[in-house]
Design a protein around this motif. Sequence first.
Motif, mmCIF file in Angstrom:
data_model
loop_
_atom_site.group_PDB
_atom_site.id
_atom_site.type_symbol
_atom_site.label_atom_id
_atom_site.label_comp_id
_atom_site.label_asym_id
_atom_site.label_seq_id
_atom_site.Cartn_x
_atom_site.Cartn_y
_atom_site.Cartn_z
ATOM 1 N N LYS A 137 0.839 -1.188 0.000
ATOM 2 C CA LYS A 137 0.000 0.000 0.000
ATOM 3 C C LYS A 137 0.877 1.242 0.000
ATOM 4 C CE LYS A 137 -3.804 -2.231 2.336
ATOM 5 N NZ LYS A 137 -4.624 -2.305 3.530
ATOM 6 N N THR A 138 0.705 2.029 -1.036
ATOM 7 C CA THR A 138 1.449 3.283 -1.135
ATOM 8 C C THR A 138 0.454 4.419 -1.099
ATOM 9 O OG1 THR A 138 1.363 3.206 -3.533
ATOM 10 C CG2 THR A 138 3.320 2.272 -2.470
ATOM 11 N N SER A 139 0.887 5.524 -0.626
ATOM 12 C CA SER A 139 0.004 6.682 -0.552
ATOM 13 C C SER A 139 0.274 7.558 -1.770
ATOM 14 C CB SER A 139 0.242 7.449 0.747
ATOM 15 O OG SER A 139 1.585 7.866 0.804
ATOM 16 N N ASP A 140 -0.379 7.232 -2.882
ATOM 17 C CA ASP A 140 -0.246 8.029 -4.085
ATOM 18 C C ASP A 140 -1.197 9.207 -3.979
ATOM 19 O OD1 ASP A 140 1.621 6.373 -5.184
ATOM 20 O OD2 ASP A 140 0.153 5.177 -6.295
ATOM 21 N N VAL A 141 -0.629 10.384 -3.878
ATOM 22 C CA VAL A 141 -1.434 11.588 -3.822
ATOM 23 C C VAL A 141 -1.357 12.214 -5.204
ATOM 24 C CG1 VAL A 141 -1.747 13.813 -2.722
ATOM 25 C CG2 VAL A 141 -0.918 11.886 -1.391
ATOM 26 N N ALA A 142 -2.496 12.251 -5.880
ATOM 27 C CA ALA A 142 -2.514 12.733 -7.250
ATOM 28 C C ALA A 142 -2.965 14.176 -7.310
ATOM 29 C CB ALA A 142 -3.447 11.866 -8.076
ATOM 30 N N CYS A 143 -2.240 14.983 -8.028
ATOM 31 C CA CYS A 143 -2.642 16.352 -8.384
ATOM 32 C C CYS A 143 -2.974 17.213 -7.164
ATOM 33 C CB CYS A 143 -3.821 16.311 -9.338
ATOM 34 S SG CYS A 143 -3.558 15.252 -10.752
ATOM 35 N N LEU A 144 -2.162 17.126 -6.170
ATOM 36 C CA LEU A 144 -2.432 17.868 -4.939
ATOM 37 C C LEU A 144 -2.366 19.373 -5.169
ATOM 38 C CD1 LEU A 144 -3.039 17.325 -1.967
ATOM 39 C CD2 LEU A 144 -0.609 17.490 -1.522
ATOM 40 N N GLN A 145 -1.410 19.822 -5.963
ATOM 41 C CA GLN A 145 -1.261 21.250 -6.234
ATOM 42 C C GLN A 145 -2.465 21.777 -7.009
ATOM 43 O OE1 GLN A 145 1.158 23.251 -5.105
ATOM 44 N NE2 GLN A 145 0.249 25.021 -6.098
ATOM 45 N N ASP A 146 -2.901 21.019 -8.031
ATOM 46 C CA ASP A 146 -4.052 21.466 -8.824
ATOM 47 C C ASP A 146 -5.327 21.492 -7.991
ATOM 48 O OD1 ASP A 146 -2.536 21.763 -11.095
ATOM 49 O OD2 ASP A 146 -2.833 19.685 -11.737
ATOM 50 N N MET A 147 -5.467 20.524 -7.082
ATOM 51 C CA MET A 147 -6.644 20.499 -6.221
ATOM 52 C C MET A 147 -6.633 21.688 -5.261
ATOM 53 S SD MET A 147 -8.162 17.565 -3.637
ATOM 54 C CE MET A 147 -6.894 16.472 -4.113
ATOM 55 N N ALA A 148 -5.468 22.035 -4.746
ATOM 56 C CA ALA A 148 -5.378 23.171 -3.833
ATOM 57 C C ALA A 148 -5.714 24.472 -4.546
ATOM 58 C CB ALA A 148 -3.983 23.236 -3.228
ATOM 59 N N VAL A 149 -5.241 24.619 -5.777
ATOM 60 C CA VAL A 149 -5.554 25.826 -6.553
ATOM 61 C C VAL A 149 -7.056 25.901 -6.834
ATOM 62 C CG1 VAL A 149 -5.219 26.927 -8.803
ATOM 63 C CG2 VAL A 149 -3.264 26.004 -7.564
ATOM 64 N N MET A 150 -7.649 24.763 -7.184
ATOM 65 C CA MET A 150 -9.086 24.730 -7.468
ATOM 66 C C MET A 150 -9.900 25.087 -6.223
ATOM 67 S SD MET A 150 -11.422 21.568 -8.834
ATOM 68 C CE MET A 150 -11.281 20.684 -7.292
ATOM 69 N N LEU A 151 -9.544 24.516 -5.075
ATOM 70 C CA LEU A 151 -10.291 24.817 -3.851
ATOM 71 C C LEU A 151 -10.095 26.262 -3.403
ATOM 72 C CD1 LEU A 151 -9.749 21.491 -1.890
ATOM 73 C CD2 LEU A 151 -11.822 22.271 -3.032
ATOM 74 N N ALA A 152 -8.899 26.819 -3.625
ATOM 75 C CA ALA A 152 -8.675 28.228 -3.294
ATOM 76 C C ALA A 152 -9.530 29.128 -4.185
ATOM 77 C CB ALA A 152 -7.197 28.567 -3.452
ATOM 78 N N CYS A 153 -9.674 28.742 -5.444
ATOM 79 C CA CYS A 153 -10.534 29.507 -6.354
ATOM 80 C C CYS A 153 -11.991 29.422 -5.910
ATOM 81 C CB CYS A 153 -10.357 29.000 -7.779
ATOM 82 S SG CYS A 153 -11.354 29.882 -8.990
ATOM 83 N N PHE A 154 -12.416 28.222 -5.502
ATOM 84 C CA PHE A 154 -13.782 28.071 -4.998
ATOM 85 C C PHE A 154 -14.030 28.978 -3.798
ATOM 86 C CE2 PHE A 154 -14.543 23.473 -6.591
ATOM 87 C CZ PHE A 154 -14.913 23.959 -7.829
ATOM 88 N N LYS A 155 -13.081 29.014 -2.890
ATOM 89 C CA LYS A 155 -13.251 29.832 -1.688
ATOM 90 C C LYS A 155 -13.263 31.319 -2.043
ATOM 91 C CE LYS A 155 -11.460 30.399 2.948
ATOM 92 N NZ LYS A 155 -10.457 29.987 3.922
ATOM 93 N N LYS A 156 -12.410 31.689 -2.994
ATOM 94 C CA LYS A 156 -12.310 33.105 -3.390
ATOM 95 C C LYS A 156 -13.591 33.580 -4.059
ATOM 96 C CE LYS A 156 -9.522 36.109 -6.324
ATOM 97 N NZ LYS A 156 -8.412 36.134 -7.291
ATOM 98 N N HIS A 157 -14.207 32.717 -4.876
ATOM 99 C CA HIS A 157 -15.399 33.108 -5.638
ATOM 100 C C HIS A 157 -16.682 32.547 -5.038
ATOM 101 C CE1 HIS A 157 -13.025 34.972 -8.748
ATOM 102 N NE2 HIS A 157 -12.281 33.871 -8.858
ATOM 103 N N ASP A 158 -16.660 32.236 -3.755
ATOM 104 C CA ASP A 158 -17.839 31.782 -3.012
ATOM 105 C C ASP A 158 -18.465 30.538 -3.647
ATOM 106 O OD1 ASP A 158 -19.487 31.975 -0.794
ATOM 107 O OD2 ASP A 158 -20.989 33.183 -1.865
ATOM 108 N N PHE A 159 -17.596 29.559 -4.011
ATOM 109 C CA PHE A 159 -17.978 28.259 -4.559
ATOM 110 C C PHE A 159 -18.821 28.367 -5.838
ATOM 111 C CE2 PHE A 159 -16.916 27.492 -0.168
ATOM 112 C CZ PHE A 159 -16.060 26.420 -0.270
#
Length: 122
Positions: A45-67
């Motif tokens: 079992k490996t902890s493959d974290v995919a696209c963490l940077q892109d997900m963080a940018v997307m969630l920051a955009c959601f928060k900035k523009h009120d989802f």
Amino acid sequence: MPAMTPRFTVGVNRAFGRKPCREPVPFQEILPLKLKDSVSGKGDKTSDVACLQDMAVMLACFKKHDFNQALCSKEISSFQSCYTNFENNRKQANSVENTVANAKSRLPYKTLNQILKKYPTP
């Protein structure tokens, strides 16, 4: 400090200050010495974290523009493309791992269990 007389140092290894043990330690067999017919997959079992940077940018955009998803379409599309690339790479890696042609690579536990079932220990 007075020097030690020879009667205190007879039979003592001076480098370690104790008498060396020359008797072999007896081996006690607790369980029978045989291999199991299966292996666990806990180590694979490996902890493959995919696209963490892109997900963080997307969630920051959601928060900035009120989802509001309409204002974050560029970030959503970049995250989705990154994730589809990750899934394609993972599927290709799994298909390569399931083939036993490459003998130097480690076998996945499922393939190893199938082989061990064919040749059980007596």
